[in-house]
Each structure stands twice: as structure tokens, then as C-alpha cells.
Design a protein around this motif. Structure first.
Motif, short mmCIF file in Angstrom:
data_model
loop_
_atom_site.label_atom_id
_atom_site.label_comp_id
_atom_site.label_asym_id
_atom_site.label_seq_id
_atom_site.Cartn_x
_atom_site.Cartn_y
_atom_site.Cartn_z
N PRO A 90 -58.25 -23.74 3.32
CA PRO A 90 -59.05 -24.40 4.35
C PRO A 90 -59.46 -25.82 3.94
N PRO A 91 -59.81 -26.65 4.92
CA PRO A 91 -60.25 -28.00 4.63
C PRO A 91 -61.57 -28.01 3.85
N LEU A 92 -61.83 -29.08 3.14
CA LEU A 92 -63.11 -29.23 2.47
C LEU A 92 -64.24 -29.15 3.49
N GLY A 93 -65.29 -28.43 3.12
CA GLY A 93 -66.43 -28.26 4.01
C GLY A 93 -66.37 -27.01 4.85
N ASP A 94 -65.19 -26.42 5.02
CA ASP A 94 -65.10 -25.17 5.78
C ASP A 94 -65.68 -24.01 4.96
N TRP A 140 -72.63 -20.89 14.70
CA TRP A 140 -73.33 -21.07 13.42
C TRP A 140 -73.33 -22.52 12.96
N ALA A 141 -72.36 -23.32 13.42
CA ALA A 141 -72.23 -24.72 13.00
C ALA A 141 -72.96 -25.69 13.92
N ARG A 142 -73.88 -25.16 14.73
CA ARG A 142 -74.54 -25.99 15.75
C ARG A 142 -75.39 -27.12 15.16
N HIS A 143 -75.83 -26.98 13.92
CA HIS A 143 -76.70 -28.00 13.33
C HIS A 143 -75.93 -29.03 12.51
N THR A 144 -74.61 -28.99 12.55
CA THR A 144 -73.81 -29.98 11.82
C THR A 144 -74.10 -31.38 12.35
N PRO A 145 -74.39 -32.35 11.48
CA PRO A 145 -74.63 -33.72 11.96
C PRO A 145 -73.46 -34.24 12.79
N THR A 146 -73.77 -35.00 13.80
CA THR A 146 -72.74 -35.46 14.75
C THR A 146 -71.67 -36.31 14.08
N GLU A 147 -72.04 -37.03 13.01
CA GLU A 147 -71.06 -37.89 12.36
C GLU A 147 -70.09 -37.12 11.48
N ARG A 148 -70.33 -35.82 11.28
CA ARG A 148 -69.49 -35.02 10.41
C ARG A 148 -68.62 -34.08 11.23
N GLN A 150 -67.04 -30.85 12.60
CA GLN A 150 -67.62 -29.51 12.66
C GLN A 150 -66.78 -28.55 11.84
N PRO A 151 -67.42 -27.82 10.91
CA PRO A 151 -66.66 -26.90 10.04
C PRO A 151 -66.23 -25.65 10.78
N GLN A 152 -65.23 -24.98 10.22
CA GLN A 152 -64.76 -23.71 10.73
C GLN A 152 -65.02 -22.63 9.67
N ALA A 153 -65.08 -21.39 10.11
CA ALA A 153 -65.22 -20.26 9.19
C ALA A 153 -63.94 -19.45 9.16
N HIS A 154 -63.53 -19.01 7.99
CA HIS A 154 -62.29 -18.27 7.80
C HIS A 154 -62.60 -16.97 7.07
N LEU A 155 -61.94 -15.89 7.45
CA LEU A 155 -62.07 -14.62 6.74
C LEU A 155 -60.82 -14.38 5.92
N GLY A 156 -61.01 -14.06 4.64
CA GLY A 156 -59.85 -13.84 3.79
C GLY A 156 -60.28 -13.43 2.39
N ALA A 231 -72.22 -26.47 0.48
CA ALA A 231 -73.36 -25.57 0.29
C ALA A 231 -74.17 -25.43 1.57
N ALA A 232 -74.38 -26.52 2.27
CA ALA A 232 -75.15 -26.47 3.52
C ALA A 232 -74.42 -25.66 4.58
N ASN A 233 -73.10 -25.81 4.66
CA ASN A 233 -72.34 -25.05 5.65
C ASN A 233 -72.33 -23.55 5.33
#
Length: 382
Positions: A90-94, A140-148, A150-156, A231-233
Motif C-alpha cells: 500500500p501507499p505511504l500513509g495507508d 474513518w478517514a473523515r478527519h484527514t486534512p484537506t491538503e493531504r 485521503q488514506p485507504q484501509a487494506h486487510l491482509g 500513526a495518526a491514520n
């Protein structure tokens, strides 16, 4: 406020603070052996969370996970923090939520190389289902700052070892990527926590934000930039997961055995001495009928004896292993002692032991079906 709570453990102060800053009114709680926890309220005011710091590594994480489970009897135990990605995605931050955890350092050294002998722990079905739901909605990612982005969540799968992995070309790095090629992330605590949860009957969720690629870029400026983001995500996903699990625990229409029929009514069937046998909704009224059966300590003693016998049969048939049987028997001893005491403290210890027992026996439906009504019955003792 609900008595249900979730324990969250982290390895690093950065991860701890990412969770703590989202809690309401965290207050200190000192364990008798010196471990410092904090207990706060989840955002929205529904449910509580216990937060603790383990330090790095599977061994300290396992010890403090076991300590937290015995002290707080949570509905689930989380380990939340950052991890390295083993591949380009996954991408960084996910965020990665473990469907299963590999303790990848198990093996045997042979003349032709290291042969893997890993231990593997699967996530509890309910945690996997709930995490998948949250990942789909993305709420769950609703509080992500607008300039960043939006992260995704992956199960694995997540691999958990004993050393920091920071290479793609070392012999061990190549071995890990070859043998554990389905693992999305790699870290150093998940296996210890998963083992503690298994032995204690507590469902475990491992939630990790991707801060690097385990490719030699650790401790670089990019890593320092992505660690707080990851960590925040991870903290954001974990708190939403905790709130949803608590909501499911407390909402009758979301619990096991509750199914709507074609007319829109609800039938809720329980098995045991006490429980709601059926119900229907008309307008805003919920109509229920109750069974009348012996609800006192004598009747519960009979039910506990029957449960012990069935537990022994399942062990003899090989459907549960010896460790699980012994742990379940120990919880039944606590239940019996608490009922015999006949005090509020005894009742509480019995209910908490039954909840742990339900987690231990989660893979054996016939046994868990007997535990659920016992929790209700013991909780109703005067």
C-alpha cells in the motif's frame, strides 16, 4: 456509561500520542506491577478505551497485553502504530489491518537454507467483518486534512519479527519476501499481542499505518515526515473500529441470533436458562416474551457443570486444543467462585470471566451459544 471497553497498546510514544489526543478526558490508571495506563472516553462519548505503552518487540508486547487483558477484560485488544510495507503498495500513509499475523522468525536451519516454521494467528471473524465494513465506507478517514491525500484501509497479512527490517537486498529481506509473499506489512509486536490474545480469549486487532517500505529509507527525512501521518491514520481507524465493536456488543439487533423476518419484525433466540426468546417491533414498541426457569445459583451451577462436561468432550474430540481447554477451565473456576461468594464483586468477576470464556471458545459455536445466556443470567443475580 457502558462498561464495555477496548484496550489499545502502542510501541512508540509517537503512536501513543496519536491515539491519546483523540480521547476525551484520559485519566491515569496504575497497575499493581507499575505499568501505567490511561483510560479515556471515545470520541462521541460512546464507550471507553484503555491506552498503554509497551515499547518495541514481541516479548514485552505479549507480557503487557496479557496484563491488560487480565486487568480490564476488554471486548477486544488492539495494537496500533506504524509499520513498513514489503511491496510498492500500500501507499505511504495507508492503513493495514491484519487478517492474520505471521511470527516469521520460527524456522529450522538446514544445509540448504532456512526452512520456515512460522506460527500464525487469524483475526477474529467479527473484527475482520467490522474492519472490512469500515474500510469500504472510508468514513474513518473523515478527519484527514484537506491538503493531504485521503488514506485507504487494506486487510491482509502482517509479518512480525524480532528485528528492524530496513533492506530489500539483504539475505533475510529476500527470504521474507519470498516465503511470506502475501504479507502487506512488517513490524515487531503483532505476534506477541496475537499470542497473548489467543491464550487469554481476547479478540485482537492489529492496525498499522504505513510509514516506510522496509527498503533502507528508515531514519531518513521522508520517514520522519511519514511516521506521524501513518500513526495518526492508524489511530483514526482504530478508534472508529473500537466504537463500532462496542456498539455491536450493546445493540440487540446487531448481536448473534437476531434476524429480521419478511414482515419486518425481529426474532431474537437465545439458548439457556434465561433470555429473550422472541420479540417483534410494532411502531416504536418492542414486544418480548421471557422464559420462566430457575435463575438462582443452584440452576447456574448445573449449567456450569454441563458446560464443563461439554468442554471436556470437545477436547477429547480434538476440536479444541489442550491450552484452550485449560484456559477455559480456569475461567469457569473463577465464575463458580464468584457465584458462590454471592457479592457484587463476585458477580462482576464472574461476568468478566464468562466474557473471556466466550472469546476463548469463539471457534466452537455450540459452546459459545451456551456462554452468552450465562452472561445474562449471572449479571441478573441479586
Amino acid at each position: 456509561m457502558s462498561d464495555n471497553l477496548v484496550v489499545v497498546l502502542t510501541a512508540l510514544n509517537l503512536e501513543y500520542q496519536a491515539v491519546r489526543e483523540r480521547l476525551r478526558s484520559p485519566e491515569p490508571y496504575l497497575h499493581a506491577r507499575g505499568t501505567r495506563f490511561e483510560i479515556g472516553t471515545l470520541p462521541g462519548g460512546h464507550g471507553r478505551m484503555v491506552l498503554g505503552l509497551t515499547g518495541k518487540g514481541n516479548q514485552p508486547s505479549a507480557v503487557l497485553a496479557e496484563r491488560a487483558i487480565q486487568e480490564f477484560s476488554p471486548i477486544a485488544l488492539f495494537f496500533v502504530g506504524v509499520a513498513g510495507a514489503l511491496w510498492d503498495k500500500p501507499p505511504l500513509g495507508d492503513v493495514v489491518v491484519a487478517t492474520h499475523v505471521y511470527a516469521y522468525h520460527g524456522g529450522t536451519s538446514e544445509d540448504d537454507g532456512l526452512k520456515a516454521r512460522p506460527r500464525v494467528w487469524e483475526a477474529a471473524h467479527e473484527i475482520g467483518q467490522t474492519a472490512a465494513h469500515l474500510a469500504r465506507t472510508g468514513e474513518w478517514a473523515r478527519h484527514t486534512p484537506t491538503e493531504r491525500q485521503q488514506p485507504q484501509a487494506h486487510l491482509g497479512a502482517i509479518a512480525a519479527g524480532e528485528i528492524v527490517q530496513n533492506s530489500r537486498i539483504s539475505r533475510e529481506a529476500e527470504w521474507i519476501r519470498q516465503i511470506y509473499n502475501d504479507a502487506l506489512a512488517i513490524e515487531m509486536e503483532g505476534a506477541g499481542v496475537a499470542q497473548a490474545g489467543h491464550l487469554s480469549g481476547s479478540p485482537v486487532a492489529i492496525v498499522r499505518g504505513i510509514s516506510d517500505r522496509a527498503d533502507g529509507t528508515k531514519a531518513t527525512e521522508a520517514d520522519r515526515t511519514w511516521q506521524p501521518v501513518a500513526a495518526a491514520n492508524a489511530a483514526a481507524f482504530a478508534l472508529d473500529l473500537a466504537a463500532e465493536l462496542i456498539r455491536q456488543e450493546e445493540t440487540p439487533t446487531m448481536r448473534k441470533g437476531t434476524t429480521p423476518d419478511d414482515s419486518g419484525s425481529v426474532t431474537n433466540t437465545a439458548h439457556g436458562n434465561v433470555g429473550v426468546q422472541a420479540g417483534h417491533v410494532s411502531g416504536s414498541t418492542f414486544h418480548v416474551s421471557f422464559t420462566s426457569s430457575e435463575q438462582g445459583p443452584a440452576g447456574l451451577a448445573d449449567e456450569l457443570a454441563s458446560l464443563r462436561e461439554e468442554l471436556a468432550r470437545e477436547r477429547s474430540a480434538g476440536r479444541i486444543d489442550e491450552d484452550t481447554h485449560d484456559a477455559a477451565s480456569a475461567e469457569l473456576d473463577i465464575v463458580t467462585k464468584g457465584i458462590e461468594e454471592g457479592t457484587p464483586a463476585g458477580k462482576k468477576s464472574s461476568v468478566l470471566a464468562l466474557k473471556r470464556l466466550r472469546g476463548l471458545l469463539g471457534d466452537v459455536a455450540t459452546l459459545t451459544a451456551k456462554v452468552a445466556p450465562l452472561i445474562t443470567a449471572v449479571g441478573g443475580l441479586s
